[in-house]
Scaffold this active site. Structure first.
Site: not given
Ligand code: UDP
Length: 498
Positions: A399, A126, A401, A403, A378, A396, A320, A25
């Site tokens: 949204w 948000d 990821s 996109l 990471w 997973h 994350s 977010h």
């Molecule tokens: N991300 C990253 N490195 C990683 C894993 C995730 O930079 O090793 C970033 C990814 O590019 C995305 C965000 O973390 O922008 C994860 O957001 P997402 O909505 O996909 O999943 P959430 O973490 O909210 O479940």
């Protein structure tokens, strides 16, 4: 954005933005803030006290910690080290008890902005910060909403009452583990895994889990179960209902999506939500997510990636917050071994429940990592997805990821965990057809088979071609005359006249 940077010198209007303190977010909110900044608005970001690590990357913004030094907020800070269920509980608590503190903060900011002759024209929060609508109303400050999910997901959430009327949640309840039902919120954190479902003795299932839902034909009945909601009385459903109500009461909705991706969903949103909708995404095409990363991305594997064959590497990341059971983790390990594909696996500390990091990996797998893989805590995800060696993304379906994968034309393997992820996984696999949905859980043979389908077998060309077409659509949408571009221009005009 560069050609609009000059406008910043004459900025006279300020926008205040308030992200939810989760990585998925924070990223789109900070990206939106940058888009607005480079189009002439001054920016203040208000944030809770546990998501401020990235502020030094944004010297152009003013940051204000809200609810800091507040005992309730300290409680939330403690929660941040635990599971997502606790974090969501925290969001509920904050929504219930923060009105007065936020009103005082905003009131002071409004007074200061008038003195500085730089009026605050809009609050953008948000969507899940639903309590902010009444605060904004009482201060006569227009509030816009950033919804960080797909439109499809919001349409499904808006259909919860209809789905309940049709009895789908009885079905969901009957397949839930009773313990999970009692836990309310916690029931949403289990991975999508049919092995979790226990049909209580003597109950009859009315629907076939594999059937389509006539009210929302994209969905299968089991997708409703996977939302892990008991019906409208469920705490998560209540949170979503409040979110939707206050989104409808807002001055407009900003979406991190683009019209060409979700055209029918957009028509439905326009019909059901009586406020302007602006589809200006994908935001990360303007500014990378890495700027607002809560964890430091590793880069040491990049030279290894550079030496891999084109489209040969499977990139694996489950975002994350998701956590995997040990048993499922071992299936992943075996599935990867069977697949024989090179891989780059983002494994956050504590990703596997009950483990620190890679401590549960067997030695033979560590040897295999040495031969054809990399494990990192990471990664610079956008960069990895854009790399010529990356052939598929096992995700997973958060949204962002999703996109990011679409924008790089990378086919997906979908393993959603909770919330909107099962819905987006269904959309990716059945509507966009750029992914294989591992919809029956984490079996090693299914995993290896999915990897082969998107990366090795003939079918991979079909996935690649559809993914390439989508990538092109994104680029067209962001160009002058494209839907996202034009929507952004409308949004900028709209905010400046609020
Ligand atoms: N991300 C990253 N490195 C990683 C894993 C995730 O930079 O090793 C970033 C990814 O590019 C995305 C965000 O973390 O922008 C994860 O957001 P997402 O909505 O996909 O999943 P959430 O973490 O909210 O479940």
């Amino acid at each position: 954005m560069e050609n609009q940077v000059g406008r910043s010198s004459c900025r006279r209007q300020r926008v205040v933005l308030f992200p939810l303190p989760f990585q998925g977010h924070i990223n789109p909110m900070l990206q939106l803030a940058n888009i607005l900044y480079f189009n002439g608005f001054s920016i203040t970001i208000i944030h809770t006290n546990f998501n401020s690590q990235y502020t030094s990357n944004y010297p152009q913004f003013t940051f204000r910690a809200v609810l800091d030094n507040d005992s309730k907020d300290n409680n939330l800070a403690k929660l941040s080290s635990k599971g997502i269920g606790d974090l969501l509980s925290g969001i509920m608590v904050l929504n219930q008890c923060s009105e007065e503190s936020l009103r005082q903060e905003l009131d002071q900011m409004l007074i200061a902005s008038k003195q500085q002759q730089e009026p605050i024209v809009c609050l953008i929060t948000d969507a899940l910060w639903y309590f902010t609508q009444s605060v904004a109303d009482s201060l006569k400050l227009p509030r816009m909403v950033l919804r960080t999910s797909s439109l499809f997901c919001v349409n499904v959430y808006a259909s919860i009452p209809v789905l309940e009327d049709q009895g789908y949640f009885n079905q969901a309840n009957s397949v839930f583990d009773e313990e999970n039902i009692d836990l309310g919120l916690k029931n949403i954190i289990s991975p999508n895994n049919e092995r979790d479902f226990k049909k209580p003795e003597g109950t009859e299932l009315v629907f076939d889990l594999e059937e389509r839902v006539p009210e929302i034909p994209v969905l299968k009945v089991k997708d409703i179960s996977n939302m892990r909601i008991k019906g409208q009385t469920d705490p998560t459903a209540k949170l979503l209902a409040k979110m939707l109500k206050q989104t409808k009461a807002s001055s407009g909705i900003i979406w991190n999506s683009f019209k060409e991706l979700e055209e029918p969903e957009f028509q439905k949103i326009c019909k059901d939500f009586p406020v302007p909708s602006f589809l200006i995404g994908p935001f990360h095409k303007y500014f990378p997510a890495s700027l607002s990363s809560l964890l430091e991305p590793e880069r040491s594997f990049m030279s290894w990636l550079d030496h891999q064959a084109p489209k040969s590497v499977l990139y694996i990341s489950f975002g994350s917050a998701a956590q995997l059971e040990k048993q499922d983790f071992m299936e992943v390990v075996h599935g990867l071994a069977i697949s024989k594909q090179p891989f780059l696996w983002v494994m956050r500390p504590a990703f596997v429940k009950g483990s620190e990091w890679i401590d549960l990996l067997p030695n033979w797998f560590l040897d295999l990592v040495g031969e054809r893989g990399h494990i990192v805590k990471w990664a610079p995800q956008q960069e990895v997805l854009a790399h010529q060696a990356t052939g598929a993304f096992w995700t997973h379906n958060g949204w962002n990821s999703t996109l990011e994968s679409i924008c790089e034309g990378v086919p997906m393997i979908c393993s959603p965990f909770w919330g909107d992820q099962p819905l987006d996984a269904r959309y990716v696999s059945d509507v966009l057809k750029v992914g294989v949905y591992l919809e029956n859980g984490w079996g090693k043979e299914e995993i290896a088979s999915a990897i082969r389908r998107v990366m090795v077998e003939e079918e991979r060309e079909e996935f690649r071609e559809r993914a390439r077409c989508l990538k092109e659509k994104v680029n067209v949408s962001l160009m002058k005359g494209g839907c996202s571009y034009e929507s952004l221009q409308s949004l900028l005009g709209y905010i400046s006249l609020l």
